[in-house]
Structure formats: C-alpha cells, structure tokens
Design a protein around this motif. Structure first.
Motif, PDB file in Angstrom:
ATOM      1  N   ALA A 366      53.872  28.900  34.203  1.00  0.00           N
ATOM      2  CA  ALA A 366      53.008  30.047  34.489  1.00  0.00           C
ATOM      3  C   ALA A 366      51.536  29.661  34.388  1.00  0.00           C
ATOM      4  O   ALA A 366      50.722  30.012  35.258  1.00  0.00           O
ATOM      5  N   ASN A 369      51.083  25.943  36.714  1.00  0.00           N
ATOM      6  CA  ASN A 369      51.455  25.954  38.134  1.00  0.00           C
ATOM      7  C   ASN A 369      51.419  27.339  38.758  1.00  0.00           C
ATOM      8  O   ASN A 369      51.796  27.500  39.918  1.00  0.00           O
ATOM      9  N   GLN A 370      51.007  28.356  38.004  1.00  0.00           N
ATOM     10  CA  GLN A 370      50.955  29.744  38.474  1.00  0.00           C
ATOM     11  C   GLN A 370      52.305  30.233  38.987  1.00  0.00           C
ATOM     12  O   GLN A 370      52.395  31.015  39.939  1.00  0.00           O
ATOM     13  N   GLU A 371      53.375  29.742  38.355  1.00  0.00           N
ATOM     14  CA  GLU A 371      54.733  30.175  38.678  1.00  0.00           C
ATOM     15  C   GLU A 371      55.250  31.030  37.520  1.00  0.00           C
ATOM     16  O   GLU A 371      55.611  30.513  36.464  1.00  0.00           O
ATOM     17  N   ASN A 464      52.936  36.602  32.677  1.00  0.00           N
ATOM     18  CA  ASN A 464      52.632  36.762  34.099  1.00  0.00           C
ATOM     19  C   ASN A 464      51.283  37.437  34.330  1.00  0.00           C
ATOM     20  O   ASN A 464      50.698  37.299  35.403  1.00  0.00           O
ATOM     21  N   ALA A 467      48.365  34.406  32.502  1.00  0.00           N
ATOM     22  CA  ALA A 467      48.358  32.968  32.812  1.00  0.00           C
ATOM     23  C   ALA A 467      47.085  32.553  33.538  1.00  0.00           C
ATOM     24  O   ALA A 467      46.495  31.513  33.225  1.00  0.00           O
ATOM     25  N   ASN A 468      46.641  33.349  34.520  1.00  0.00           N
ATOM     26  CA  ASN A 468      45.426  32.994  35.254  1.00  0.00           C
ATOM     27  C   ASN A 468      44.202  32.991  34.356  1.00  0.00           C
ATOM     28  O   ASN A 468      43.337  32.116  34.450  1.00  0.00           O
ATOM     29  N   ASN A 471      44.334  29.895  32.207  1.00  0.00           N
ATOM     30  CA  ASN A 471      44.054  28.708  33.010  1.00  0.00           C
ATOM     31  C   ASN A 471      42.573  28.619  33.373  1.00  0.00           C
ATOM     32  O   ASN A 471      41.973  27.547  33.342  1.00  0.00           O
ATOM     33  N   ASN A 472      41.972  29.789  33.707  1.00  0.00           N
ATOM     34  CA  ASN A 472      40.565  29.820  34.117  1.00  0.00           C
ATOM     35  C   ASN A 472      39.609  29.950  32.937  1.00  0.00           C
ATOM     36  O   ASN A 472      38.400  29.876  33.097  1.00  0.00           O
ATOM     37  N   GLU A 482      45.045  40.221  38.056  1.00  0.00           N
ATOM     38  CA  GLU A 482      45.312  38.991  37.330  1.00  0.00           C
ATOM     39  C   GLU A 482      46.772  38.557  37.403  1.00  0.00           C
ATOM     40  O   GLU A 482      47.093  37.409  37.137  1.00  0.00           O
ATOM     41  N   LEU A 484      50.311  37.159  38.283  1.00  0.00           N
ATOM     42  CA  LEU A 484      50.706  36.062  39.164  1.00  0.00           C
ATOM     43  C   LEU A 484      51.412  36.614  40.404  1.00  0.00           C
ATOM     44  O   LEU A 484      52.204  37.553  40.314  1.00  0.00           O
TER      45      LEU A 484
END
Length: 822
Positions: A366, A369-371, A464, A467-468, A471-472, A482, A484
C-alpha cells in the motif's frame, strides 16, 4: 404430615424442573466444519477433568492441575500443582472442589516455593479426575493456540474453558529471570494456577499474574488479555521428582526448578490457521518499535530503509510535539531521531531515524506500490506492539475485524485486546499484508449502574486512506482524494477464517438494531430477522430480541434500524416472555428482505452447544451507529441455569457490551446458538471488586424455540407510534467548522438548522435543509433543546406554527408554516 409436605415440595420441584427443561424435540451433536475447531473441542474434552478449584470462605480463589492420583478403591489421594501466593496466604483454610457440586475436600499436605510462585497440594476425593503426567509437558511458540481451563469466581462456572493465543515469550516473572510467556485468553478471579494446554493436550504452563488496570498520563485504563504464565520447563522438575518434595516442612526445593536435563516435547502444529499465525509472528519479527514520550507509550513500524545509508522511516501515532520523544528498537536500543513530520488528520506521525545496527523493515504494498487491500468483516487480524511496558516489546495480538468502516471511511474497528502503549501499532491480515494502525479503544461504558469495562471496541486507521500521505510525507485535507485507487480484494486461503467470514456475510444484513423509545429517552439492543409472511402487497417480518430491550413502563415506539443503506422502519407490534427474557418484534415492508433460517424454530431440531466450539456474535454494542459489529470467541460452559430456567444459558467469551442484548450468536456452521443477553461486569472477591473479562451469556435457542412457536396472534401488542413533525434539526454550533455550509445560512449565531425533511412529513416541499427555525407558535427558539420542550407531548393531528428564515439570493426571507404532526 412431614412426609406429605416433603412429598409436595419434591413434586413442585419436579414440575419446575420439567417446565424449565422443555427444549426442541430433537438435539443432535454438533459436527465441526473445521479440523482446527474440531481439535480444540477434542482437547477440551480430554483435559476437563484434570483441573480442580480452590475455595476460601465460599469464594473460588484459584485453580490447580492434577499431576498424580494414587489409585485405590473409593477415595483417592490426589496431588495437584498451582501457584503459590494464595496457598501461602490461606493455607489449610483453603478447600478443594473436584466437581461442580459444593462438596469440598480438605488439603491434607502442601509444599510451597514462593520464589518460583509454585505450590503442590494433596487432598482426598472420590470424584473422577485425570492427571497430567511428567511426560505430558511441552514447549511453546508465539502465535500458537492455547486452551486454559479453570473455575471462574464461583462453582456455577466450575472448569470454565478459554481459548487464546501466546502473545509473547521469554518474559520476566516477578523478581526471577525470563520464565514466563504471555497469553490473551480471558482470565478472571479463580483462574490463577489454571493449566494452559496446547492442541496436542500437553501442559505448557500455569496462569500466573493477570494485568487488570494501568495508570496512564491522563487516566486509569482497563487492561485486557494480558496474563503472564509460568512456563512448563520451569516446573518440569517438580513433576519429575514428586518424591523430593518436602511436605513435612512445606517446601519445594529450588533444585527442582529450571532443570535443563529434562527435555520437553516440541509442539509442531498441523493446522493451517495456527501455522499461519506462528509463521506470521516470525515474518514480522523485529519490524516494530516502542515509542515513548514522558509518561506516554506507543508502538510503531519500520517501513522504509533509505538507500545506501543507516537511515530508516518509522511510523507511529501522532504526538502534539516531539520533545523528549524516544524510539526504541528491540526493547533496548534507542534510535537517533533526525526528522519528524505530523500527519495529524490521520492520527499518525512519521520519523526519520539513524541506527548503528541494521534494522528489519516491513515493505508495504500500500505504501510502496500504492496497491491497497480490501477489508472484510470477520477476517482475522494481528497487531504487533508494546503494551504497558518495554518488557512486553513486540507483543503479538490477534483480533477479528468487527466493522470495516465506522463514522468515517478511513476508520475501522476490531475486537482485539488494545491496551495502553499499542496506539500506533501496525495491523496485518492473515496473509501478512499491512491493513492499518491502531488508534485507540473504548475503555469504559457508562450505564445506569456506573462505569463498566468495555470489551473488543478498538479503533484503527485504514491503510488504504493513509498510504499516499505516508509515502508523500504530507497530507491532503480532502480525505476522499487520498484513498488508493487500486484496492485488491481479500481472498482467504485459510478454511477456518473463511468459515467465519461466510457466517458474517450470510447473516449480517439480517441482524438489526432494535431501538425502544420511551419518550423521555431511548435505548437500544440488537435482534435477528428470522421469519417473514406475505400479506397482500406487504411482508410481515419477525425479529428475535430480548424482552428487556423492548419492554418498559413508557415504551412508545420501537424502531428497527438496519446496518446498511435501508431506511429504518417503525415496528407494528411485539410480544415477549419475561421469564425467558425473550421478545419478538414485528414490522411491515413492501421490500422482500432475506431472513435467517433457524432450524430449531422451523424444524424443532437443534444442536447441542459444546465446550470450546467457536462462536460469532453480531450486534450493536454501546452506540447505535456500531450496527453489524462482529466479535468472536468460544463456548466456555455449554449450558447452565439462567434466572429459574435450567439449560437456558450458554456461556462464552466473545466480547459483548451493552447494546449487544438480543443479538445473535452463531456457530462456525452458521447455525444460531442463541441470543446474547448479558455479561458479568465485575466480581466481588475477598480482594475487592475485580472487573470481569470475557464472561458473556447467550440464551439457548434450543430452550427458546418452543416458547417462540407457542406465541399466538393475540399475544402481540400494537406499538404506539409517536407523533412526529418529520423534520431533522441540529444546533448551528455543530457546523461551526463547515466552511461550505455556513455561507448558505442566513445567520451565524445560535440557531436551529434544518438538516433533513422526511418525504412523509407535512413539512415536505415547504421547509428545506438549511432553513433556520426562529419561532415556535410565536415563541423565539435558538437551541434544539428549547424546540423539543415546546413540542413535547404533541399528538397525531395536532399542529404547530414554525417561523423560519431562509436565504433567497442575497436576502434573508421569513416564512411561516403550520405543520401537522403525523
């Protein structure tokens, strides 16, 4: 004359017993659909006669494991092992119960070693008992299933069985070295000294210290599922050398402890579910950290290693500031913090750390890899954190996903034991995929009798949605943006987990919240839709619940609230059987809803509850917005008396709370066991009042079914429906932070805002959302409480004049409407 009176009494008792024991005509043995559950049941049967209870002045204070029986005709001399503290305190004042009756035996000999907290006692009995021998001892692993059997507080709960998991190992015990492990099986007064067994039926430890409360920087919190157990290898020498115990001087020689020459069996699981948990603990080993700040404690995850450096990123809970913050790896190694970022809208913070030694990291699909990964009600979760103390670093806990979204889509709930220090702890599914982070829990619930311990109400953050941001290393105020875009479905590969998920999927829509409104206030319980009849163009639905949920002196209306998008429906009528705490509510709808088929009701055929079998509870604990909440546990006592009715109660340890009353309890095959009705909240013991953990009661459907089928149409009472305006309102202060709403309102001071108008209301089409109610029958109002006071007691057909203010273009326009109550 005396014989005649005695005969009458016996006759009356027989009549009561016969009435109390009416059940379905056919009861068959439960056949488990899972080899894992089947083994738990099998081991439960094998060990149930190996434990006795110790009482002091009618209180059950401890349990003991039988380790030797001298065979003789009639009375036998029995030797048992337990913990030393209470034996030392009460001595020969202790009595031994070796069966469910109140008949006790005196202790004839005892020996104690206080340093190792072990005592051995002797007593005589003619009860049937089995022993745990010196060859029945085994080692243990974190993640493995354990079964513990002991007597909970009183003789009615003699040899209550609990199932749990080993959470930690090689832990300090009192002033000794690392001779303990921790498990999460619920533990109550009377269960200290109880044996802990693996799924081969081998003894792996004895219940020792049970954590109950802890002080935090803000409050005192209840502690759940944290029992320190003395491991079997510590006292194996005692079982191997019973003849060396000095019963004359009441002493167990220290030489009998930690005997390294004795080899214990090694446990090798053959069950996919248990193996998955054991392997998952190994996989996640040393990827988490302990986080401390002053008197606060939290947990975190090492999720990224920076290339070609000794720097890592750690994620944990949010802190208002980072002064005095410490991040500790492996319980002892403090890491250097070089950067910190708050993600406060997500209850998280991230920190860059340097380490002189290599750290294990967890790679998340998540985050990296944004999965994303789907959450499923009923699936198994595990969380790794540090509860209470750094001594318990990397505690491995299990949970059931209870509600995939609560309040906000990014929050989900679980029934795991979430204690102080576990906020920020990562949560994984059974496949080892990161699904979120612990936030907090509901610690206590206020009832009419005071504060009680809340169980199984943990809040967590859905990966979910964050995660972004992780990551950011920044956040977006629009949480919906936001989430995923790629979220993979979760498909369990473990039969036992999938069976629980199946039961939840099949019955969750049929489980409802039952709200009883008494005019002066409302309360809620739970229920299950079990029957429907087609009458004209409508269906008449039947809901099982508890009598205490729907009955009261002033019950005015009963509302059935669904746990999905369906609109709530007012009940048509109800009936009840107070002696059985059974209620049935009926409602009408043109929609064709699914119902839960119950063989005990439809076919007069039931299944016998079995000690150790898995149970799945559905309902609405604590708050009516927690509908469809899932918890799991095991049957602890198959049947017992409830009120004056024999066999009506089935005891279990699935977490339940106020609001669960009337909700269904299912077995692993999806068949209804009963209706949850109550739980013990505390025990009054010689040592004071102790909170109860995992002592729930459900009403046996085998006993309820004949009562349910005996109700006639004439037994149903019409539910009085309260007159309504059909307008939902709120104080303006509730929307103080809503920048989009406020400009569309004609005022910015204290006011009553119209939120929604029901289509069936007389006000529909005349009064609209965002209108401001300023007067009722000419009297000025500015708060909802004032409005409620002015319309209280209105009856069907009566009217009220509302003055409203509406923003039309750039002008505030006043309107007056006469609204009829319907």
């Amino acid at each position: 004359m005396r014989k005649k009176i005695l005969g009458i009494i016996i006759t009356l008792l027989l009549v009561i017993t016969l009435v109390s024991c009416v059940e379905v005509s056919k009861i068959e043995s439960y056949v488990s659909p899972s080899d894992y559950e089947d083994r738990i049941i099998e081991v439960s049967k094998g060990i149930e006669n190996s434990t006795v209870a110790l009482s002091y002045e009618n209180d059950i204070v401890a349990s003991a494991v039988v380790i030797d029986i001298e065979n003789s005709v009639g009375t036998k001399e029995v030797t048992a092992i337990t913990t030393a503290e209470l034996v030392n305190e009460f001595g020969n004042d202790l009595k031994v119960l070796s069966n469910r009756t109140n008949r006790t035996s005196n202790i004839t000999a005892m020996a104690i070693n206080l340093d190792y907290d072990i005592a051995v006692i002797k007593f005589e009995t003619n009860s049937y008992l089995t022993k745990v021998g010196k060859n029945d001892l085994a080692n243990h692993s974190i993640g493995q299933t354990i079964i513990t059997i002991g007597t909970t507080a009183d003789v009615d709960r003699y040899n209550s069985l609990k199932v749990g998991m080993i959470n930690n190992a090689n832990l300090p015990y009192k002033e000794l070295g690392n001779i303990a492990f921790m498990h999460d099986a619920s533990n109550n007064p009377g269960e200290k000294g109880a044996g802990i067994f693996d799924l081969d039926g081998n003894l792996i430890g004895l219940n020792g210290i049970n954590h109950i409360m802890t002080e935090t920087s803000d409050d005192v919190e209840f502690v759940l599922g944290m029992t320190l157990a003395i491991e079997a290898k510590t006292f194996a020498g005692v079982l191997n050398n019973l003849d060396e115990i000095d019963f004359i001087n009441n002493d167990i020689p220290e030489s009998l402890f930690n005997d390294s020459s004795i080899e214990l069996k090694n446990y090798d699981s053959s069950f996919a579910y248990e193996k998955a948990l054991i392997n998952l603990n190994t996989t996640l080993s040393n990827t988490t950290v302990t986080v401390s700040k002053d008197f606060d404690l939290a947990s975190g995850l090492i999720y990224t290693k920076l290339n070609n450096s000794n720097s890592y990123w750690v994620i944990t809970k949010d802190f208002e500031d980072f002064s005095n913050l410490k991040i500790i790896y492996n319980g002892t190694n403090e890491l250097e913090i070089t950067d910190s970022i708050r993600l406060e809208d997500y209850y998280l913070s991230i920190h860059k750390v340097n380490s002189a030694i290599p750290l294990n990291t967890y790679t998340s699909d998540a985050i990296n890899n944004q999965e994303g990964i789907e959450l499923v009600n009923g699936q198994t979760l595990v969380t790794v954190g540090t509860p209470l103390s750094t001594d318990y670093y990397q505690n491995f806990n299990i949970a059931t996903l209870s509600k995939t979204a609560y309040g906000q889509e990014q929050i989900f709930m679980h029934d795991g034991n979430l204690n102080f220090g576990q906020a920020g702890a990562p949560i994984f599914n059974l496949a080892g995929e990161l699904v979120g982070f612990n936030i907090d829990k509901v610690n206590s619930i206020t009832t009419l009798t005071g504060q009680i311990l809340a169980e199984g109400l943990g809040n967590a953050l859905n990966i979910n949605y964050v995660a972004n941001a992780i990551n950011n290393k920044t956040f977006n105020n629009n949480l919906d943006e936001e989430v995923l875009t790629s979220i993979n479905s979760y498909e369990s590969t473990i039969e036992y987990e999938q069976l629980i998920i199946n039961v939840v999927e099949k019955n969750n829509r049929n489980t409802v919240t039952v709200i009883a409104d008494a005019g002066s206030g409302s309360g809620h319980g739970s229920g299950i839709i079990f029957k429907k009849e087609k009458i004209g163009n409508k269906y008449l639905y039947y809901v099982l619940t508890n009598e205490h949920v729907i009955s009261g002196k002033e019950v005015m209306e009963i509302t059935i609230q669904f746990n999905d998008e369906r609109e709530s429906i007012l009940a048509k009528d109800f009936t009840n059987a107070k002696t059985y705490d059974l209620g049935i509510v009926r409602f009408e709808s043109e929609e064709d809803f699914e119902v839960t088929k119950i063989a005990a009701i439809e076919k007069n055929e039931g299944l016998s509850p079995i000690k150790g079998q898995t149970v799945i509870a559905l309902g609405t604990p604590d708050s009516s917005d927690r509908s469809g909440y899932v918890t799991t546990g095991n049957i602890t006592i198959p049947t017992s008396i409830y009120g004056i009715i024999l066999k009506l109660a089935v005891n279990h340890n699935a977490p339940i709370n106020p609001g669960n009353s009337g909700g269904p309890l299912f077995n692993l095959a999806g068949e209804l066991i009963g209706l949850n009705v109550s739980k013990m909240t505390a025990f009054n013991t010689y040592a004071g009042t102790i909170p109860a953990e995992g002592v729930g009661t459900t009403l046996n459907i085998n006993v309820l079914s004949p009562i349910i089928n005996s109700f006639k149409e004439a037994d149903y009472q019409i539910v009085e429906k309260r007159a309504r305006m059909g307008i939902t309102v709120s104080d303006l202060s509730v929307f103080a932070g809503d920048k989009e709403l406020l400009p569309s309102l004609p005022v910015d001071e204290d006011a009553i805002v119209v939120v929604e108008v029901a289509e069936t209301s007389d006000a529909f089409g005349r009064i609209f959302a965002n209108d401001i109610i300023t007067h009722v029958n000419g009297e000025k109002v500015s708060l909802v409480s004032g409005l409620a006071a002015l319309i209280k007691g209105k009856k069907h057909g009566e009217t009220v004049e509302l003055t409203i203010l509406r923003l039309e273009g750039n002008n505030n326009v006043e309107h007056k409407f006469v609204i009829e109550f319907k």
